[in-house]
Design an enzyme around this catalytic site. Structure first.
Site, short mmCIF file in Angstrom:
data_model
loop_
_atom_site.label_atom_id
_atom_site.label_comp_id
_atom_site.label_asym_id
_atom_site.label_seq_id
_atom_site.Cartn_x
_atom_site.Cartn_y
_atom_site.Cartn_z
N ASP A 1 0.84 -1.35 0.07
CA ASP A 1 0.06 0.01 0.00
C ASP A 1 1.01 1.26 0.10
O ASP A 1 0.44 2.27 0.58
CB ASP A 1 -0.95 -0.01 1.25
CG ASP A 1 -1.82 -1.21 1.29
OD1 ASP A 1 -2.14 -1.74 0.26
OD2 ASP A 1 -1.96 -1.75 2.32
N GLY B 1 -4.13 -4.44 -4.55
CA GLY B 1 -5.08 -3.49 -4.98
C GLY B 1 -4.40 -2.41 -5.30
O GLY B 1 -3.86 -1.48 -4.42
N HIS B 2 -4.06 -2.14 -6.72
CA HIS B 2 -3.47 -0.86 -7.05
C HIS B 2 -4.37 0.16 -7.66
O HIS B 2 -5.07 -0.06 -8.60
CB HIS B 2 -2.47 -1.25 -8.27
CG HIS B 2 -1.30 -2.51 -7.70
ND1 HIS B 2 -0.55 -2.92 -8.62
CD2 HIS B 2 -0.85 -2.53 -6.42
CE1 HIS B 2 0.38 -3.52 -7.70
NE2 HIS B 2 0.11 -3.49 -6.60
N LYS C 1 2.10 2.13 -5.19
CA LYS C 1 2.81 1.62 -6.38
C LYS C 1 2.11 1.82 -7.49
O LYS C 1 2.87 2.01 -8.72
CB LYS C 1 3.16 0.11 -6.35
CG LYS C 1 4.08 -0.20 -5.17
CD LYS C 1 4.50 -1.68 -4.80
CE LYS C 1 3.16 -2.57 -4.38
NZ LYS C 1 2.97 -2.42 -3.01
P1 IMP Z 1 -2.57 -12.73 1.85
O1 IMP Z 1 -1.62 -12.21 0.86
O2 IMP Z 1 -4.04 -12.41 1.51
O3 IMP Z 1 -2.13 -14.30 2.09
O4 IMP Z 1 -2.35 -12.15 3.36
C1 IMP Z 1 -1.23 -12.14 4.06
C2 IMP Z 1 -0.88 -10.84 4.66
O5 IMP Z 1 -0.58 -9.79 3.68
C3 IMP Z 1 -2.04 -10.20 5.26
O6 IMP Z 1 -1.45 -9.53 6.36
C4 IMP Z 1 -2.43 -9.31 4.43
O7 IMP Z 1 -3.14 -8.08 5.10
C5 IMP Z 1 -1.24 -8.65 3.71
N1 IMP Z 1 -1.46 -8.25 2.31
C6 IMP Z 1 -1.66 -8.92 1.12
N2 IMP Z 1 -1.86 -8.23 0.01
C7 IMP Z 1 -1.69 -7.13 0.50
C8 IMP Z 1 -1.77 -5.78 -0.28
O8 IMP Z 1 -1.73 -5.56 -1.43
N3 IMP Z 1 -1.28 -4.76 0.52
C9 IMP Z 1 -1.13 -4.60 1.79
N4 IMP Z 1 -1.18 -5.79 2.45
C10 IMP Z 1 -1.54 -7.08 1.86
#
Ligand code: IMP
Length: 424
Positions: A13, A40-41, A16
């Site tokens: 976040d 989420g970009h 990017k």
């Molecule tokens: P997962 O990638 O859904 O398995 O989540 C694992 C960890 O990465 C969690 O703490 C999510 O909140 C974090 N996370 C996954 N994708 C993002 C992102 O795009 N931005 C910020 N945190 C993320």
């Protein structure tokens, strides 16, 4: 050498999407190398805001091709929705979007297993995005995953899904007490998906390496952030892939010797979504203020992000492992109203001052951040495009960061829109 890599230097976040959108004006190809629809970009221009989860932000630049590399895990439903959204906005996708035949697919059972596993962890839940990312990567490394290429042969697809489902349904039912998945309905769904995705399936490694030979420039786009890297992040509170620079090579098939720019995206303060250590977290009114001003709510899940001061110990670590050649500092405008701004320069651990980022959770839980306090600029800098027009306090803040990290900043974002940027 023609590959630039954009990497989140914190916990994701960092903004990017905007930086990739900006840099993609000067490249031929934008390629995403890891993660999935957990990312989420956000891109803003002409008063419109778009969120992309899988397709690289370069899709909105005319003449730029986009690649989803073998390192990405693809959710077919999210993929088709996104292709539809981009098309509805009037952009061509066919002939411009190339999806790796080696990328793994996220299956409905990955989401179910993730949901059940998070509940099972009780107090230790990771706080995932619920997109099935972890279980899909588990299958990839257990060599039981289903890949995009498997869609091309119905018999193979059927056999693989049947084999996998036998085990997955047993796990869901017998271990987690969760509902089984209807295998035939699932096969039908993926056969349908095959018809839609067919035009995009490509040997993207061959495509990228050929393009490099032809002298084309590639921008490799990482998702999440370095502190969520499965090897280098705050394990186990991490994602299941490699947002760090090595992920670019394994997730695309481009050689490391082709990389000449490693751009670290640094948000002017810190945020984290999900659980896990966060030494400079402001669990108070100040943190709430940052969240409100910076609109710090997850682009994928809408969850409020945890907010805190900039952490140079953590950034020094991610700069070291990625070898950042330059920085892009984002969301500087969010700090506009503050009287004073703190920056963490050291940690205290068991009475000792350290600059090393500890990798184990017990140490991270104990570190006490040591701050310097800098005067704020207390004036709205939103939209400033010229370095000299920045208040001296803002320039001092930026200079302190780049001097500490010994990496120059080439881009400063002063607002969410494309044009609200200082390019140095
Ligand atoms: P997962 O990638 O859904 O398995 O989540 C694992 C960890 O990465 C969690 O703490 C999510 O909140 C974090 N996370 C996954 N994708 C993002 C992102 O795009 N931005 C910020 N945190 C993320």
């Amino acid at each position: 050498m023609p590959v630039s890599v954009v990497i989140g230097s914190q916990w994701g976040d960092e903004g990017k999407g905007k930086i990739v959108d900006l840099i993609s004006q000067d490249v031929d190809i934008v390629a995403r190398y890891q993660g999935g629809a957990n990312a989420g970009h956000t891109i803003c221009w002409e008063d419109k805001t778009f969120v992309l989860h899988l397709i690289p932000s370069g899709i909105f630049q005319e003449g730029v091709d986009c690649v989803i590399g073998n390192g990405v895990v693809i959710d077919p439903v999210a993929m088709m929705q996104e292709i539809g959204m981009v098309r509805d906005l009037g952009y061509d996708v066919e002939g411009r979007l190339f999806i790796s035949h080696n990328a793994h697919l996220i299956m409905p059972y990955h989401k179910r297993i993730e949901e059940a596993r998070e509940k099972f962890r009780d107090g230790g839940a990771i706080g995932t995005t619920g997109r099935g990312i972890g279980p899909a990567y588990v299958d990839k490394f257990a060599r039981t995953g289903i890949r995009v290429v498997d869609l091309l042969d119905r018999d193979v697809l059927r056999k693989k899904i049947l084999a996998s489902m036998e085990e997955k349904n047993a796990i869901l039912e017998k271990i987690y007490g969760a509902e089984k998945i209807d295998v035939e309905a699932l096969i039908e769904e993926y056969v349908e998906f095959d018809k839609l995705i067919d035009p995009y399936i490509t040997d993207t490694t061959e495509f990228l390496c050929r393009s490099l030979k032809e002298g084309k420039r590639i921008l490799a786009e990482g998702a999440q952030g370095s502190l969520l890297d499965v090897d280098f992040g705050t394990y186990p509170f991490v994602t299941s892939s490699h947002p760090t620079v090595g992920g670019c090579c394994t997730g695309l098939g481009v050689p490391p010797t082709a990389i000449d720019r490693v751009i670290g995206i640094v948000k002017a303060y810190s945020t984290r979504v999900g659980n896990g250590p966060f030494p400079t977290e402001l669990d108070n009114a100040q943190g709430e203020e940052l969240r409100k001003t910076g609109h710090e709510f997850g682009a994928t899940t809408g969850r409020p992000r945890r907010c805190g001061w900039l952490d140079l110990v953590a950034l020094n670590y991610t700069s070291m492992i990625n070898g950042f050649t330059e920085l892009a500092i984002t969301k500087l405008d969010v700090l506009s109203n503050l009287e004073e701004i703190k920056i963490c320069t050291d940690y205290k651990l068991n009475g000792k001052t350290i600059r090393r980022f500890p990798s184990d959770l017990p140490s991270l839980a104990l570190v006490e951040p040591q701050y310097i306090t800098m005067p704020g600029w207390k004036t709205d800098i939103t939209g400033i495009t010229d370095w000299d027009a920045l208040p001296i306090e803002a320039r001092n803040y930026l200079n302190f960061v780049t001097n500490y990290l010994e990496v120059p900043a080439h881009i400063i974002a002063t607002g969410p829109k494309r044009e609200q940027t200082i390019v140095l």
